[in-house]
Write an enzyme that holds these catalytic residues in place. Structure first.
Site, PDB file in Angstrom:
ATOM      1  N   GLU A  71      -2.491  -7.048   7.718  1.00 56.75           N
ATOM      2  CA  GLU A  71      -1.119  -6.934   8.204  1.00 56.75           C
ATOM      3  C   GLU A  71      -0.887  -7.778   9.455  1.00 56.75           C
ATOM      4  O   GLU A  71      -1.814  -8.119  10.190  1.00 56.75           O
ATOM      5  CB  GLU A  71      -0.797  -5.458   8.488  1.00 56.75           C
ATOM      6  CG  GLU A  71       0.590  -5.183   9.056  1.00 56.75           C
ATOM      7  CD  GLU A  71       1.754  -5.592   8.172  1.00 56.75           C
ATOM      8  OE1 GLU A  71       1.884  -6.796   7.867  1.00 56.75           O
ATOM      9  OE2 GLU A  71       2.555  -4.709   7.805  1.00 56.75           O
ATOM     10  N   HIS A  90       0.827  -1.206   0.000  1.00 56.98           N
ATOM     11  CA  HIS A  90       0.000   0.000   0.000  1.00 56.98           C
ATOM     12  C   HIS A  90       0.865   1.262   0.000  1.00 56.98           C
ATOM     13  O   HIS A  90       2.034   1.238   0.405  1.00 56.98           O
ATOM     14  CB  HIS A  90      -0.916   0.006   1.222  1.00 56.98           C
ATOM     15  CG  HIS A  90      -0.157   0.006   2.528  1.00 56.98           C
ATOM     16  ND1 HIS A  90       0.406   1.149   3.057  1.00 56.98           N
ATOM     17  CD2 HIS A  90       0.135  -1.001   3.385  1.00 56.98           C
ATOM     18  CE1 HIS A  90       1.011   0.846   4.193  1.00 56.98           C
ATOM     19  NE2 HIS A  90       0.857  -0.452   4.414  1.00 56.98           N
TER      20      HIS A  90
END
Length: 197
Positions: free
Chosen positions: A78, A9
């Site tokens: 994550e 990202h």
């Protein structure tokens, strides 16, 4: 057999401050959004399907790059830093001293108190990789540094101690080949920015 391209990202305010984000749902910063808007999907990935972590920073990045809504997969979230989320590694190293160094020396088994280890992340990703292999469709996954490092460690047979065999550059896609029960490196550091930028 399938190809998996992974893209981290764009940056967030927490990235810019050096804070561990983990599961915190931090959006892209203005700087991060502007950078992602300059990224270009390499032609090699043009026909790939898209999937993303459900966290805002990954979802925003995926939509900007794909140009349409993207399916989320919770297995791409994550690594969980638990009580260390929001902290800075440099502060933890100063505060904890040798015990922190001992933890970091554990490589794949490094774990923040109450959190996940990279080995836990690899186990979590096993089902995701199995599904990709069965579907046999090339896929781009927009995810997180912890996910990319866990995949890379599997493919490179790296225990996350010492220096990594290859450097994973920012603003790049990394492509892995998924076969039955195995992941190998296909291409690392495929640029998302034009060479003149």
């Amino acid at each position: 057999m399938s190809l998996l391209a992974v893209i981290r990202h764009g940056q967030t305010a927490w990235n810019e401050a050096g804070r561990l984000q983990g599961r915190r749902n931090v959006p892209l910063s203005a700087v991060g959004r502007r950078l992602v808007e300059r990224w270009r999907v390499p032609p090699r990935l043009a026909d790939f399907e898209w999937v993303t972590s459900p966290l805002k920073r990954a979802l925003e990045t995926a939509i900007l790059l794909a140009g349409h809504d993207v399916k989320c997969d919770d297995r791409l979230v994550e690594m969980d830093w638990a009580e260390w989320e929001g902290r800075k590694l440099e502060d933890l190293r100063q505060e904890l001293g040798q015990p922190m160094a001992d933890l970091e020396a554990k490589g794949l088994d490094f774990r923040a108190p109450g959190g996940e280890s990279p080995r836990d992340v690899q186990r979590r990703l096993h089902g995701f990789l199995t599904d990709l292999h069965r579907q046999a469709r090339p896929t781009v996954a927009v995810c997180h540094k912890g996910i990319i490092r866990a995949l890379y460690a599997l493919a490179a047979d790296w225990d996350m101690t010492g220096k990594a065999p290859h450097g994973l550059q920012a603003n790049c896609a990394h492509i892995f080949l998924i076969t039955d029960g195995e992941i190998t490196i296909e291409q690392l550091n495929l640029p998302l920015l034009d060479a003149d930028e």
